[in-house]
Design a protein around this motif. Sequence first.
Motif, PDB file in Angstrom:
ATOM      1  N   ALA A   1      84.039  56.104  64.877  1.00  0.00           N
ATOM      2  CA  ALA A   1      83.759  56.920  66.052  1.00  0.00           C
ATOM      3  C   ALA A   1      84.959  57.802  66.376  1.00  0.00           C
ATOM      4  CB  ALA A   1      83.426  56.024  67.244  1.00  0.00           C
ATOM      5  N   GLU A   2      84.658  58.995  66.862  1.00  0.00           N
ATOM      6  CA  GLU A   2      85.725  59.939  67.228  1.00  0.00           C
ATOM      7  C   GLU A   2      86.358  59.524  68.550  1.00  0.00           C
ATOM      8  OE1 GLU A   2      86.356  64.697  68.163  1.00  0.00           O
ATOM      9  OE2 GLU A   2      84.346  63.862  67.808  1.00  0.00           O
ATOM     10  N   ASP A   3      87.701  59.549  68.585  1.00  0.00           N
ATOM     11  CA  ASP A   3      88.430  59.204  69.806  1.00  0.00           C
ATOM     12  C   ASP A   3      88.430  60.411  70.748  1.00  0.00           C
ATOM     13  OD1 ASP A   3      90.072  58.272  71.787  1.00  0.00           O
ATOM     14  OD2 ASP A   3      91.646  57.559  70.449  1.00  0.00           O
ATOM     15  N   PRO A   4      87.928  60.276  71.988  1.00  0.00           N
ATOM     16  CA  PRO A   4      87.914  61.420  72.912  1.00  0.00           C
ATOM     17  C   PRO A   4      89.308  61.929  73.264  1.00  0.00           C
ATOM     18  CG  PRO A   4      86.436  59.672  73.665  1.00  0.00           C
ATOM     19  CD  PRO A   4      87.242  59.102  72.542  1.00  0.00           C
ATOM     20  N   ARG A   5      90.325  61.085  73.042  1.00  0.00           N
ATOM     21  CA  ARG A   5      91.692  61.483  73.392  1.00  0.00           C
ATOM     22  C   ARG A   5      92.389  62.252  72.278  1.00  0.00           C
ATOM     23  NH1 ARG A   5      93.792  55.516  74.464  1.00  0.00           N
ATOM     24  NH2 ARG A   5      92.816  55.409  72.406  1.00  0.00           N
ATOM     25  N   ALA A   6      91.729  62.435  71.132  1.00  0.00           N
ATOM     26  CA  ALA A   6      92.397  63.007  69.965  1.00  0.00           C
ATOM     27  C   ALA A   6      92.926  64.418  70.249  1.00  0.00           C
ATOM     28  CB  ALA A   6      91.441  63.015  68.772  1.00  0.00           C
ATOM     29  N   GLU A   7      92.084  65.268  70.834  1.00  0.00           N
ATOM     30  CA  GLU A   7      92.503  66.647  71.099  1.00  0.00           C
ATOM     31  C   GLU A   7      93.652  66.689  72.093  1.00  0.00           C
ATOM     32  OE1 GLU A   7      92.761  70.748  70.970  1.00  0.00           O
ATOM     33  OE2 GLU A   7      91.793  69.305  69.621  1.00  0.00           O
ATOM     34  N   LEU A   8      93.579  65.844  73.134  1.00  0.00           N
ATOM     35  CA  LEU A   8      94.660  65.803  74.121  1.00  0.00           C
ATOM     36  C   LEU A   8      95.957  65.300  73.496  1.00  0.00           C
ATOM     37  CD1 LEU A   8      95.651  66.065  77.043  1.00  0.00           C
ATOM     38  CD2 LEU A   8      94.835  63.733  77.442  1.00  0.00           C
ATOM     39  N   VAL A   9      95.871  64.284  72.658  1.00  0.00           N
ATOM     40  CA  VAL A   9      97.069  63.762  71.984  1.00  0.00           C
ATOM     41  C   VAL A   9      97.684  64.828  71.094  1.00  0.00           C
ATOM     42  CG1 VAL A   9      97.883  62.079  70.298  1.00  0.00           C
ATOM     43  CG2 VAL A   9      96.337  61.365  72.130  1.00  0.00           C
TER      44      VAL A   9
ATOM     45  N   ALA B   1      89.880  68.660  85.033  1.00  0.00           N
ATOM     46  CA  ALA B   1      88.496  68.496  84.580  1.00  0.00           C
ATOM     47  C   ALA B   1      88.446  67.877  83.188  1.00  0.00           C
ATOM     48  CB  ALA B   1      87.790  69.850  84.596  1.00  0.00           C
ATOM     49  N   MET B   2      89.380  68.243  82.339  1.00  0.00           N
ATOM     50  CA  MET B   2      89.420  67.700  80.975  1.00  0.00           C
ATOM     51  C   MET B   2      89.732  66.210  80.999  1.00  0.00           C
ATOM     52  SD  MET B   2      91.819  68.968  77.814  1.00  0.00           S
ATOM     53  CE  MET B   2      91.756  68.136  76.223  1.00  0.00           C
ATOM     54  N   LEU B   3      90.675  65.800  81.872  1.00  0.00           N
ATOM     55  CA  LEU B   3      91.016  64.380  81.959  1.00  0.00           C
ATOM     56  C   LEU B   3      89.829  63.564  82.469  1.00  0.00           C
ATOM     57  CD1 LEU B   3      94.636  64.568  83.417  1.00  0.00           C
ATOM     58  CD2 LEU B   3      93.969  64.065  81.070  1.00  0.00           C
ATOM     59  N   ILE B   4      89.133  64.093  83.469  1.00  0.00           N
ATOM     60  CA  ILE B   4      87.956  63.379  83.988  1.00  0.00           C
ATOM     61  C   ILE B   4      86.882  63.256  82.913  1.00  0.00           C
ATOM     62  CG2 ILE B   4      86.111  63.483  85.696  1.00  0.00           C
ATOM     63  CD1 ILE B   4      88.085  64.852  87.590  1.00  0.00           C
TER      64      ILE B   4
ATOM     65  N   ALA C   1      92.574  56.017  82.377  1.00  0.00           N
ATOM     66  CA  ALA C   1      92.242  55.753  83.789  1.00  0.00           C
ATOM     67  C   ALA C   1      93.467  55.904  84.691  1.00  0.00           C
ATOM     68  CB  ALA C   1      91.625  54.363  83.934  1.00  0.00           C
ATOM     69  N   PRO C   2      94.586  55.180  84.455  1.00  0.00           N
ATOM     70  CA  PRO C   2      95.739  55.346  85.348  1.00  0.00           C
ATOM     71  C   PRO C   2      96.380  56.725  85.236  1.00  0.00           C
ATOM     72  CG  PRO C   2      96.287  53.905  83.508  1.00  0.00           C
ATOM     73  CD  PRO C   2      94.825  54.117  83.449  1.00  0.00           C
ATOM     74  N   LEU C   3      96.362  57.317  84.016  1.00  0.00           N
ATOM     75  CA  LEU C   3      96.956  58.637  83.857  1.00  0.00           C
ATOM     76  C   LEU C   3      96.185  59.683  84.658  1.00  0.00           C
ATOM     77  CD1 LEU C   3      99.048  60.466  82.452  1.00  0.00           C
ATOM     78  CD2 LEU C   3      97.408  60.742  80.583  1.00  0.00           C
ATOM     79  N   THR C   4      94.839  59.583  84.631  1.00  0.00           N
ATOM     80  CA  THR C   4      94.021  60.538  85.384  1.00  0.00           C
ATOM     81  C   THR C   4      94.244  60.388  86.874  1.00  0.00           C
ATOM     82  OG1 THR C   4      92.359  60.448  83.626  1.00  0.00           O
ATOM     83  CG2 THR C   4      91.684  61.372  85.738  1.00  0.00           C
TER      84      THR C   4
END
Length: 265
Positions: A113-121, A91-94, A62-65
Motif C-alpha cells: 500500500a502507498e504511504d500517504p506521507r510519502a510526498e510530504l516526506v 489542508a494537506m496535513l488534514i 496526528a500530533p504534528l497536525t
Amino acid sequence: MDVLLPPHLPKVYGEVMSEMPRDLYIPPDALEIILESFEGPLDLLLYLIRRANINVLDIPMAPLTVQYLAYVEAMRKHNLELAAEYLLMAAMLIEIKSRMLLPRIPRVDEGEAEDPRAELVRRLVEYERMKAAAAKLEELPQAGRDFEWVTVWIADKVVKRQPEVSLHDLQVAWLSLMKQVKIHQHHKIHREELSVREHMSLILRRLQGGGHMLFEQLFDLTLGAPGLVVSFLAMLELAREAMVEITQSEALAPIYVRLPDAVTL
C-alpha cells in the motif's frame, strides 16, 4: 511561630501580596506572544519535527497536525497575515491524517500500500537539504560583509603632460620685453597706423619654417612700445583662434610658440 511564605509571592513596597488587587486593570494587549519566524510552511513543519525529535521518515501525523494548526491559529489571532501556502499545507496535513485513518488499499503491481506521507516526506527531505546548502553558502565570505573589493587602475600608456601656460607667465614674459624695449628704444616722433592682422601675418610667416621659436624672438624690439603692444595683441588673437600653440616645459621655463599641425599657410 514563623510562617514560611511561598517564594513566588510578589512584594510591593516590602509588603507581600497574597492575592490579586481587585482594582487592578490589565489592558487586553498587555501580554504579547512572540512567535518564531518561519520562511514557509515546510520550515514550520521541520521546526516542529526537530523540536519533538521525530524521525522525518516516520512522522506521527496526528500530533504534528495538531501542533501545526495550533501555530496557524495563534498567528491568525495575532492579526498576522497568513500566506496561502500555510493554509494549503494545513489542508494537506488534514488530508494525510484522514487517509492514515482509512484502510490502505495495496497496489496490484507492487503488492504494498502507498504511504500517504510519502510526498510530504520527500518535500521535507529536499527542503532540509536545500536549507543546509544555503547555510553553508551563507558561511562563505561575502563581498561587502566580510571583505571589500580593492580596485587598482593601471594605465597602459603614461603621457607626460606639459604644464599649461598661465596668464601670470605671459605677464612676466611681457614685462621682460618691456624692460628690453626701453634699452633699444629710439626717440622718433612719427605717426603710423598699426594693424593687428598685419602683425598676425608677420608672426605666422616667422613660424612657417616649422619647429618651436622662443616667445621673445617673435617680437621686433625696434618697433618700440606701440609695436610691441600690437604684436602682443596679435599673439593673443592667434592663440585665441588656435592658430598657434604656446607651450612651456615646466614652471618659469622659457615659453615656446609653434604652428599647430592642422594649420597650413
